[in-house]
Design a protein around this motif. Structure first.
Motif, PDB file in Angstrom:
ATOM      1  N   PRO A   1      32.514  37.567  66.934  1.00 38.05           N
ATOM      2  CA  PRO A   1      33.299  38.111  68.050  1.00 38.05           C
ATOM      3  C   PRO A   1      34.683  38.613  67.628  1.00 38.05           C
ATOM      4  O   PRO A   1      35.210  39.549  68.219  1.00 38.05           O
TER       5      PRO A   1
ATOM      6  N   TYR B   1      37.612  45.458  69.184  1.00 39.45           N
ATOM      7  CA  TYR B   1      36.618  44.435  68.846  1.00 39.45           C
ATOM      8  C   TYR B   1      35.270  45.121  68.743  1.00 39.45           C
ATOM      9  O   TYR B   1      34.839  45.805  69.664  1.00 39.45           O
TER      10      TYR B   1
ATOM     11  N   LEU C   1      32.274  44.224  68.946  1.00 41.07           N
ATOM     12  CA  LEU C   1      31.257  43.931  69.965  1.00 41.07           C
ATOM     13  C   LEU C   1      31.491  44.748  71.234  1.00 41.07           C
ATOM     14  O   LEU C   1      30.570  44.982  72.004  1.00 41.07           O
ATOM     15  N   SER C   2      32.738  45.184  71.431  1.00 40.53           N
ATOM     16  CA  SER C   2      33.010  46.013  72.617  1.00 40.53           C
ATOM     17  C   SER C   2      32.608  47.461  72.378  1.00 40.53           C
ATOM     18  O   SER C   2      32.642  48.272  73.298  1.00 40.53           O
TER      19      SER C   2
ATOM     20  N   GLU D   1      29.610  48.365  71.357  1.00 41.08           N
ATOM     21  CA  GLU D   1      28.148  48.452  71.458  1.00 41.08           C
ATOM     22  C   GLU D   1      27.722  49.789  72.093  1.00 41.08           C
ATOM     23  O   GLU D   1      28.240  50.182  73.145  1.00 41.08           O
TER      24      GLU D   1
END
Lengths: 286, 154
Positions: free
Chosen positions: B20, B64, B66-67, B69
């Motif tokens: 994360p 980040y 994961l943001s 995606e």
């Protein structure tokens, strides 16, 4: 920072459940620019990020009552303008343009407000426009006057299970215009001092309403100077009045001293910037 | 705990297992071997990590991963066509807008967005546009010249 979990809830109820579950460890993620700047300085302990990307909170809706900004609207969307009939929104456009392109493209309306930083530019403009923050909680949406959102440095009045879904700017009457000015050490830095002004002027040139808000470390939150507004209310806005309003604003604040500037210096600059913001706003009055 | 993220980088889709806390910059450099984006201040102040995320210039150190995606990322490695520098890259070479080169990939990605909408740019707009990118060598004039050359000649 111990970043222990990254969540992408599908709807508001799931966001609220996560906020309830993780309490103080939960942080709502907009563009991430503020959260990152805290993380690299080691200012975050254990954190669970709640990314709002699956929620439809993007867009600028213009209606007769005003303009509603979705919380996930990127600040870049506010950088163009003001349009001919949107001069009352001038301060918002000015403030958005002060952000570096890369921050403007990532940072969100909700994030920059929730951060409760006096050094950020857009909230100063929102406050000059009597912005209203929409906070979604378990009982629906609560509307908070943006001035009441700010409790102190990095401290907002949201409840544990609330998150920001919108900022609404009520439409100002004819004869209204606003502007934002900023003084910083370079084009990429936080404000040493910033100021937003909004004036409404009637056909005879008399000021019927005014807001003066100062940011950038003159207080622990964006500071609305009612002393300066008192000078403007009912007056004809000539050079002497604007000067007097600037003086009143400077007398009204007890600025912070930090590595960017001393409090005494900020106080002097605040007076100048208030005068400049008022001058710029007046120049926009149709 | 690692999570899987799918991102398209320079036209290729990648499935990456990321923590994360991992930034887009870390994934580009350390997982995908794309070292065009540089780690400078790692705090959103210098601009040498700039990439395009869905066509918009961002500091990849502040995103980040994961943001991101489902997003499409373009780094400086994705600009050349058939092994030939693109017009903006060539303009940087011709104008002498590169000295140590550390800021160059970020400068070029920011300028790519500035030039994307095809409107005329005056020098002030270019300077304002690259305000989030620091260069300690060139004094900026040659960079502005390079971007202006492309804006004028397209």
């Amino acid at each position: 920072m111990e970043l222990d979990g990254f969540f992408t809830p599908e709807n508001s109820d799931e966001v609220i459940e996560l906020l309830a579950q993780f309490g103080d460890e939960a942080l709502v993620l907009g563009g991430g620019t503020f959260i990152h700047s805290l993380a690299v300085r080691g200012l975050l302990a254990r954190v669970r990020l709640i990314d709002l990307r699956n929620l439809a909170l993007v867009g600028i809706e213009s209606a007769s009552a005003g303009v509603r900004l979705g919380a996930r609207t990127r600040c870049a969307a506010l950088a163009r303008g003001p349009s001919e009939d949107g001069r009352w929104l001038g301060a918002v456009h000015d403030a958005a343009r002060h952000l570096p392109l890369q921050v403007r493209n990532a940072a969100t309306v909700g994030g920059c407000v929730a951060a409760a930083s006096p050094f950020f530019d857009l909230p100063v403009a929102f406050m000059a426009l009597d912005g209203v923050v929409g906070a979604r909680g378990s009982n629906g949406i609560r509307e908070i006057d943006i001035e009441a959102l700010y409790l102190g440095l990095f401290e907002n009045s949201l409840q544990q299970t609330e998150f920001i879904v919108s900022v609404t700017l009520p439409r100002m009457p004819a004869g209204s215009a606003s502007a934002f000015v900023k003084f910083a050490s370079n084009a990429n830095d936080l404000a040493i001092v910033s100021a937003a002004a909004r004036v409404t002027v009637d056909a005879s040139g008399r000021c019927t309403d005014a807001r003066v808000v100062i940011g950038g470390g003159v207080a622990n939150r964006p500071w609305r100077s009612r002393a300066a507004e008192g000078v403007l209310q009912g007056a004809t806005l000539g050079t002497d009045t604007l000067e007097a309003a600037g003086d009143a604003a400077a007398s009204d604040v007890e600025p912070l001293s930090d590595h960017r500037a001393s409090g005494r210096y900020r106080k002097a600059v605040a007076g100048v910037l208030v005068r400049r913001a008022l001058t710029a706003a007046l120049a926009r009055v149709p | 705990m690692k999570q899987i993220v799918n991102i398209e980088v320079n036209g290729d889709v990648h499935e990456v297992a990321a923590e994360p806390r991992d930034s887009l910059l870390e994934v580009l450099r350390d997982h995908l071997g794309l070292v065009g984006p540089k780690r400078g201040c790692d705090g959103g102040g210098c601009g040498c990590c700039t990439v395009l995320l869905d066509g918009r210039a961002v500091y990849s150190c502040m995103v980040y991963v994961l943001s991101a995606e489902g997003s499409a990322v373009t780094t400086v490695e994705g600009l050349a066509e058939d092994g030939q520098l693109n017009p903006l890259q060539s303009a940087f070479v011709e104008a002498g807008a590169v000295q140590c080169g550390y800021c160059t990939p970020g400068m070029i990605m920011t300028a790519t967005e500035l030039l994307a909408d095809g409107e005329d740019l005056d020098d002030d707009e270019i300077r304002h546009g690259i305000a989030g990118n620091l260069c300690r060598c060139t004094g900026y004039q040659k960079i502005v010249d390079a971007v202006q050359n492309v804006a004028r000649n397209r």
